[in-house]
Design a protein around this motif. Sequence first.
Motif, PDB file in Angstrom:
ATOM      1  N   ASN A   1       0.832  -1.212   0.000  1.00 23.22           N
ATOM      2  CA  ASN A   1       0.000   0.000   0.000  1.00 23.22           C
ATOM      3  C   ASN A   1       0.867   1.263   0.000  1.00 23.22           C
ATOM      4  O   ASN A   1       0.571   2.233  -0.698  1.00 23.22           O
ATOM      5  N   GLN A   2       1.948   1.240   0.778  1.00 22.83           N
ATOM      6  CA  GLN A   2       2.801   2.422   0.900  1.00 22.83           C
ATOM      7  C   GLN A   2       3.707   2.632  -0.308  1.00 22.83           C
ATOM      8  O   GLN A   2       3.965   3.760  -0.706  1.00 22.83           O
TER       9      GLN A   2
ATOM     10  N   GLN B   1       3.440   0.910  -3.547  1.00 20.12           N
ATOM     11  CA  GLN B   1       2.831   0.782  -4.868  1.00 20.12           C
ATOM     12  C   GLN B   1       1.432   1.382  -4.940  1.00 20.12           C
ATOM     13  O   GLN B   1       0.840   1.431  -6.012  1.00 20.12           O
ATOM     14  N   GLY B   2       0.903   1.764  -3.794  1.00 18.81           N
ATOM     15  CA  GLY B   2      -0.404   2.398  -3.750  1.00 18.81           C
ATOM     16  C   GLY B   2      -1.511   1.451  -3.333  1.00 18.81           C
ATOM     17  O   GLY B   2      -1.397   0.226  -3.450  1.00 18.81           O
ATOM     18  N   HIS B   3      -2.588   2.042  -2.838  1.00 18.43           N
ATOM     19  CA  HIS B   3      -3.724   1.255  -2.340  1.00 18.43           C
ATOM     20  C   HIS B   3      -4.439   0.501  -3.448  1.00 18.43           C
ATOM     21  O   HIS B   3      -5.004  -0.562  -3.214  1.00 18.43           O
TER      22      HIS B   3
END
Length: 108
Positions: free
Chosen positions: A55-56, A58-60
């Motif tokens: 999540n941090q 590569q993104g949610h």
Amino acid sequence: SAVNAEMNARALSLVDQSTGAANRRALEQYADQLALSGAEYSMVLVRVSGVEAINQTQGHFVGDQMVRGVVEAMRESSLEVDQVGRLSVDEFAVVRPRRRRALANSVS
């Protein structure tokens, strides 16, 4: 109508929005219903490492795709009576009612 809106809101409160799986509340309710009916059940807990890091970094969106894949794999390996759910960011569970042996199997 107000009744339909309330029923819809109640149903949504039992679903993890990212995966569509049951949430912690829904799993607890299912286990409570089984226990109150006298049914035995098992609970399998699964922890997936690295969800928060994904999540941090590569993104949610990517993290959500990953956890949806986890839920789908759990559903594919579960029975229809099983309840598959997400407990937290990286914790998942399956609640499985104990199946009773058919009478034919217990009689020689």
